[in-house]
Design a protein around this motif. Structure first.
Motif, PDB file in Angstrom:
ATOM      1  N   GLN A 113       0.183  -0.798  -3.156  1.00  0.00           N
ATOM      2  CA  GLN A 113      -0.015  -0.037  -4.218  1.00  0.00           C
ATOM      3  C   GLN A 113      -0.955   1.198  -3.685  1.00  0.00           C
ATOM      4  N   GLU A 114      -2.220   1.004  -3.215  1.00  0.00           N
ATOM      5  CA  GLU A 114      -3.016   2.128  -2.901  1.00  0.00           C
ATOM      6  C   GLU A 114      -2.690   2.875  -1.840  1.00  0.00           C
ATOM      7  N   ARG A 115      -2.208   2.352  -0.801  1.00  0.00           N
ATOM      8  CA  ARG A 115      -1.876   3.237   0.499  1.00  0.00           C
ATOM      9  C   ARG A 115      -0.505   3.099   0.930  1.00  0.00           C
ATOM     10  N   SER A 147      -2.290  10.692   8.644  1.00  0.00           N
ATOM     11  CA  SER A 147      -1.155   9.593   8.058  1.00  0.00           C
ATOM     12  C   SER A 147      -1.339   8.527   8.733  1.00  0.00           C
ATOM     13  N   LEU A 148      -1.419   7.343   8.065  1.00  0.00           N
ATOM     14  CA  LEU A 148      -1.416   5.920   8.666  1.00  0.00           C
ATOM     15  C   LEU A 148       0.199   5.362   8.768  1.00  0.00           C
ATOM     16  N   PRO A 149       0.238   4.792   9.582  1.00  0.00           N
ATOM     17  CA  PRO A 149       1.632   4.234   9.719  1.00  0.00           C
ATOM     18  C   PRO A 149       2.184   3.618   8.463  1.00  0.00           C
ATOM     19  N   PRO A 150       3.574   3.482   8.057  1.00  0.00           N
ATOM     20  CA  PRO A 150       4.114   2.622   6.827  1.00  0.00           C
ATOM     21  C   PRO A 150       3.895   1.148   6.958  1.00  0.00           C
ATOM     22  N   LEU A 185     -12.367  -6.634   6.865  1.00  0.00           N
ATOM     23  CA  LEU A 185     -12.497  -5.430   7.409  1.00  0.00           C
ATOM     24  C   LEU A 185     -11.241  -4.284   7.593  1.00  0.00           C
ATOM     25  N   THR A 186     -10.145  -4.917   6.608  1.00  0.00           N
ATOM     26  CA  THR A 186      -8.917  -3.942   6.740  1.00  0.00           C
ATOM     27  C   THR A 186      -9.273  -2.644   6.150  1.00  0.00           C
ATOM     28  N   GLU A 187      -9.509  -2.414   5.001  1.00  0.00           N
ATOM     29  CA  GLU A 187     -10.103  -1.305   4.276  1.00  0.00           C
ATOM     30  C   GLU A 187     -10.938  -0.440   4.952  1.00  0.00           C
ATOM     31  N   GLY A 188     -12.061  -0.899   5.785  1.00  0.00           N
ATOM     32  CA  GLY A 188     -12.922  -0.048   6.572  1.00  0.00           C
ATOM     33  C   GLY A 188     -12.037   0.398   7.819  1.00  0.00           C
ATOM     34  N   THR A 189     -11.398  -0.253   8.379  1.00  0.00           N
ATOM     35  CA  THR A 189     -10.454   0.203   9.473  1.00  0.00           C
ATOM     36  C   THR A 189      -9.678   1.175   9.211  1.00  0.00           C
ATOM     37  N   LEU A 190      -9.168   1.230   8.055  1.00  0.00           N
ATOM     38  CA  LEU A 190      -8.032   2.159   7.683  1.00  0.00           C
ATOM     39  C   LEU A 190      -8.613   3.368   7.176  1.00  0.00           C
ATOM     40  N   ASP A 191      -9.933   3.395   6.802  1.00  0.00           N
ATOM     41  CA  ASP A 191     -10.416   4.581   6.276  1.00  0.00           C
ATOM     42  C   ASP A 191     -11.104   5.013   7.532  1.00  0.00           C
ATOM     43  N   ALA A 192     -11.356   4.572   8.473  1.00  0.00           N
ATOM     44  CA  ALA A 192     -11.937   5.114   9.935  1.00  0.00           C
ATOM     45  C   ALA A 192     -11.085   5.562  10.869  1.00  0.00           C
TER      46      ALA A 192
END
Length: 137
Positions: free
Chosen positions: A59-61, A37-40, A25-32
């Motif tokens: 690599q992606e984020r 800007s997300l934390p590093p 669920l990590t990707e879905g949470t980051l997309d929501a």
């Protein structure tokens, strides 16, 4: 699943079935995310100790994943990163704040969209209370 900042305030929430593994669920949470800007760094528990997920997030984020290694893991653990892991209690505090509302603590809604709406409403109330602490919401 939720993502919190250093103060324990919500940055993203995502819901899924209880039979889903959290690291999926990590990707879905980051997309929501609520923010642009997300934390590093992303501090997680042992379930996220996977090299593929760590590389993909880096690599992606551009997000560094900090997770303690599992017992059967072969990777070397950096002790400096585990000092940051001690701050993970702030995410647990976010869940405690959200579960103060009965509607969120016990899911009464049949539709997931309705429950997600109430969770997001709880996050908005928490953010407003942080911005205006003297106002009673």
């Amino acid at each position: 699943m939720a993502l919190a900042d250093g103060d324990g305030l919500p940055l993203a929430v995502h819901i899924a079935g209880g039979n889903r593994f959290d690291s999926v669920l990590t990707e879905g949470t980051l997309d929501a995310a609520f923010v642009e800007s997300l934390p590093p760094r992303l501090i997680t528990d042992k379930a996220w100790d996977g090299r593929a997920l760590q590389l993909r997030l880096k690599q992606e984020r551009g997000i560094e994943l900090i997770a303690p290694k599992r017992k059967n893991s072969r990777r070397h653990q950096d002790g400096r990163m585990l000092r940051r892991y001690k701050r993970r209690w702030k995410v647990e505090r976010l869940f405690a704040w959200l579960k103060r509302w009965r509607r969120i603590a016990t899911r009464w809604e049949r539709k997931a969209e309705n429950f997600l709406g109430f969770v997001q409403l709880g996050c908005v109330i928490l953010l407003l209370r942080w911005l205006h602490p003297k106002t009673r919401l």
